[in-house]
Design a protein around this motif. Sequence first.
Motif, PDB file in Angstrom:
ATOM      1  N   ILE A   1     -71.631 -38.055  98.736  1.00 11.92           N
ATOM      2  CA  ILE A   1     -70.823 -39.264  98.935  1.00 11.92           C
ATOM      3  C   ILE A   1     -70.317 -39.779  97.582  1.00 11.92           C
ATOM      4  CG2 ILE A   1     -70.901 -41.683  99.664  1.00 11.92           C
ATOM      5  CD1 ILE A   1     -72.888 -40.828 101.837  1.00 11.92           C
ATOM      6  N   TYR A   2     -71.189 -39.747  96.581  1.00 14.07           N
ATOM      7  CA  TYR A   2     -70.794 -40.179  95.245  1.00 14.07           C
ATOM      8  C   TYR A   2     -69.648 -39.335  94.714  1.00 14.07           C
ATOM      9  CZ  TYR A   2     -71.022 -40.728  90.174  1.00 14.07           C
ATOM     10  OH  TYR A   2     -70.706 -40.928  88.851  1.00 14.07           O
ATOM     11  N   TYR A   3     -69.751 -38.010  94.882  1.00 18.54           N
ATOM     12  CA  TYR A   3     -68.725 -37.119  94.345  1.00 18.54           C
ATOM     13  C   TYR A   3     -67.422 -37.178  95.138  1.00 18.54           C
ATOM     14  CZ  TYR A   3     -72.278 -35.301  91.252  1.00 18.54           C
ATOM     15  OH  TYR A   3     -73.249 -35.186  90.288  1.00 18.54           O
ATOM     16  N   THR A   4     -67.447 -37.845  96.280  1.00 14.78           N
ATOM     17  CA  THR A   4     -66.192 -38.102  96.997  1.00 14.78           C
ATOM     18  C   THR A   4     -65.358 -39.121  96.220  1.00 14.78           C
ATOM     19  OG1 THR A   4     -67.189 -37.638  99.151  1.00 14.78           O
ATOM     20  CG2 THR A   4     -65.182 -38.968  99.147  1.00 14.78           C
ATOM     21  N   PHE A   5     -66.031 -40.099  95.647  1.00 16.76           N
ATOM     22  CA  PHE A   5     -65.335 -41.156  94.890  1.00 16.76           C
ATOM     23  C   PHE A   5     -65.202 -40.814  93.407  1.00 16.76           C
ATOM     24  CE2 PHE A   5     -67.316 -43.226  98.563  1.00 16.76           C
ATOM     25  CZ  PHE A   5     -66.224 -43.870  99.114  1.00 16.76           C
ATOM     26  N   VAL A   6     -66.095 -39.957  92.902  1.00 13.30           N
ATOM     27  CA  VAL A   6     -66.025 -39.526  91.507  1.00 13.30           C
ATOM     28  C   VAL A   6     -66.003 -37.998  91.484  1.00 13.30           C
ATOM     29  CG1 VAL A   6     -67.074 -39.695  89.220  1.00 13.30           C
ATOM     30  CG2 VAL A   6     -67.392 -41.555  90.874  1.00 13.30           C
ATOM     31  N   PRO A   7     -64.838 -37.399  91.741  1.00 11.93           N
ATOM     32  CA  PRO A   7     -64.749 -35.929  91.787  1.00 11.93           C
ATOM     33  C   PRO A   7     -65.243 -35.298  90.487  1.00 11.93           C
ATOM     34  CG  PRO A   7     -62.728 -36.941  92.617  1.00 11.93           C
ATOM     35  CD  PRO A   7     -63.539 -38.045  91.987  1.00 11.93           C
ATOM     36  N   THR A   8     -66.114 -34.293  90.615  1.00 12.64           N
ATOM     37  CA  THR A   8     -66.699 -33.615  89.462  1.00 12.64           C
ATOM     38  C   THR A   8     -66.665 -32.117  89.690  1.00 12.64           C
ATOM     39  OG1 THR A   8     -68.187 -35.498  89.107  1.00 12.64           O
ATOM     40  CG2 THR A   8     -68.745 -33.422  88.004  1.00 12.64           C
ATOM     41  N   PRO A   9     -66.131 -31.351  88.753  1.00 15.11           N
ATOM     42  CA  PRO A   9     -66.069 -29.900  88.927  1.00 15.11           C
ATOM     43  C   PRO A   9     -67.447 -29.303  89.213  1.00 15.11           C
ATOM     44  CG  PRO A   9     -64.774 -30.577  87.022  1.00 15.11           C
ATOM     45  CD  PRO A   9     -65.531 -31.790  87.470  1.00 15.11           C
ATOM     46  N   GLY A  10     -67.489 -28.432  90.215  1.00 11.38           N
ATOM     47  CA  GLY A  10     -68.738 -27.758  90.555  1.00 11.38           C
ATOM     48  C   GLY A  10     -69.643 -28.551  91.476  1.00 11.38           C
ATOM     49  N   LYS A  11     -69.252 -29.780  91.836  1.00 10.91           N
ATOM     50  CA  LYS A  11     -70.064 -30.616  92.709  1.00 10.91           C
ATOM     51  C   LYS A  11     -69.393 -30.760  94.076  1.00 10.91           C
ATOM     52  CE  LYS A  11     -73.105 -31.426  89.512  1.00 10.91           C
ATOM     53  NZ  LYS A  11     -74.486 -30.889  89.605  1.00 10.91           N
ATOM     54  N   THR A  12     -70.200 -30.802  95.122  1.00 11.55           N
ATOM     55  CA  THR A  12     -69.693 -30.869  96.489  1.00 11.55           C
ATOM     56  C   THR A  12     -69.534 -32.306  96.946  1.00 11.55           C
ATOM     57  OG1 THR A  12     -70.799 -28.785  97.036  1.00 11.55           O
ATOM     58  CG2 THR A  12     -70.120 -30.177  98.866  1.00 11.55           C
ATOM     59  N   SER A  13     -68.332 -32.651  97.403  1.00 14.47           N
ATOM     60  CA  SER A  13     -68.082 -33.995  97.903  1.00 14.47           C
ATOM     61  C   SER A  13     -68.319 -34.040  99.417  1.00 14.47           C
ATOM     62  CB  SER A  13     -66.642 -34.417  97.610  1.00 14.47           C
ATOM     63  OG  SER A  13     -65.735 -33.649  98.390  1.00 14.47           O
ATOM     64  N   PHE A  14     -68.466 -35.254  99.939  1.00 12.99           N
ATOM     65  CA  PHE A  14     -68.672 -35.423 101.380  1.00 12.99           C
ATOM     66  C   PHE A  14     -67.431 -34.969 102.149  1.00 12.99           C
ATOM     67  CE2 PHE A  14     -68.885 -37.925 105.331  1.00 12.99           C
ATOM     68  CZ  PHE A  14     -70.152 -37.577 105.752  1.00 12.99           C
ATOM     69  N   THR A  15     -66.273 -35.180 101.548  1.00 14.18           N
ATOM     70  CA  THR A  15     -65.027 -34.738 102.179  1.00 14.18           C
ATOM     71  C   THR A  15     -65.024 -33.224 102.375  1.00 14.18           C
ATOM     72  OG1 THR A  15     -63.824 -36.579 101.155  1.00 14.18           O
ATOM     73  CG2 THR A  15     -62.517 -34.734 102.003  1.00 14.18           C
ATOM     74  N   GLU A  16     -65.478 -32.499 101.358  1.00 16.46           N
ATOM     75  CA  GLU A  16     -65.564 -31.041 101.480  1.00 16.46           C
ATOM     76  C   GLU A  16     -66.524 -30.639 102.590  1.00 16.46           C
ATOM     77  OE1 GLU A  16     -65.426 -28.666  97.565  1.00 16.46           O
ATOM     78  OE2 GLU A  16     -66.242 -30.607  96.987  1.00 16.46           O
ATOM     79  N   MET A  17     -67.594 -31.381 102.733  1.00 20.74           N
ATOM     80  CA  MET A  17     -68.593 -31.044 103.740  1.00 20.74           C
ATOM     81  C   MET A  17     -68.037 -31.180 105.154  1.00 20.74           C
ATOM     82  SD  MET A  17     -72.098 -32.684 102.134  1.00 20.74           S
ATOM     83  CE  MET A  17     -73.159 -31.939 103.369  1.00 20.74           C
TER      84      MET A  17
END
Length: 351
Positions: A118-134
């Motif tokens: 959920i955090y990486y949905t709002f703060v996109p970070t290379p190599g990290k999975t966002s909730f949107t991707e899930m």
Amino acid sequence: MQAVLGIIFHFIGGFASGSFYIPYKKVQRWSWESYWIVGGFFSWLIIPPIAAWLTLPGFAEIISHTSASTLRYTILFGVLWGIGGLTYGLGVRYLGMSLGNSVVLGFCSAFGALLPSIYYTFVPTPGKTSFTEMITNPWGRVILAGVAICLLGIYICGRAGVLKEKEMSAEAKQQSVSEFNLTRGLLVAITSGILSSCFNFGIEAGKPMADEAVALGYNPLYQNNVTYVVLLWGGLATNLFWCMLLNFRHRSFGDYTNSDTPLLRNYLFSALAGTTWFLQFFFYGMGESKLGNGASSWILHMAFIILIANLWGIWLREWHGVSKRTKTTIVAGIFTIVLSVLVVGLGNAIK
């Protein structure tokens, strides 16, 4: 082979966590807050830097060179996790090893798996999975299905607790769990489960320190040990404040020097409990280095804790005297939580 090693490390960590409360049962005539904070000093202040020094001798220099922002967020999530850890002890105190761990760690599993994405949905970070991707990929939906199954398992375990409360006499409850209180226990256990998941997020926040340890040539297997030192400062602050408040309120400061109690025994068993507690994350860090700090790694660790804690619950006869229906319900709840781990693992494998 990497995955097998990761699973083994998570199992050892799960065994340590599922067993750490057992030494506390050997403490005699001390208030809860007294033995909890004595064990906490070993868990959060004494053992972590020793472990870091043995595995990452330059950990202090890494911390001193870390940005203030990274330290601040790592400590913040440590504080939030500390509230979860504090209420975890209360949850087990009111519900017992079996039910308390199932509810607390079930919630912790679900939220710990989801918070980073959920955090990486709002703060996109290379190599990290966002909730949107899930939610937009098949593997992600499988993982989310596993989280949903985990929550179902929590509900079933909670149902078993309701049945237990209705069936057992007051005397039987006192014999199995001396302070059994379902309503109070569920409230603190749910709070604990949600906030305890912040530990996983704290590991993410402190990742720059772990990365620096690897860059300096230290064994990646122990990279998280430097993060733990900072993260657990936050947990210590929360627990120290609350336990000192309870010592004042209950006038239990005398526990620490009361010669009418087995002082040496109480200190030793509290220290053993605290040290055992830290070992769960020492081995979690080793497992995470092999599997990654994703949903599957966190839930796998939590599932092993649930299994071990429930085995201890059976051994301590916490479900003695209840009907076959109630026993079947708690077993079904545990099985459902374990099933959720397998589903999450499948989603990770598809990815």
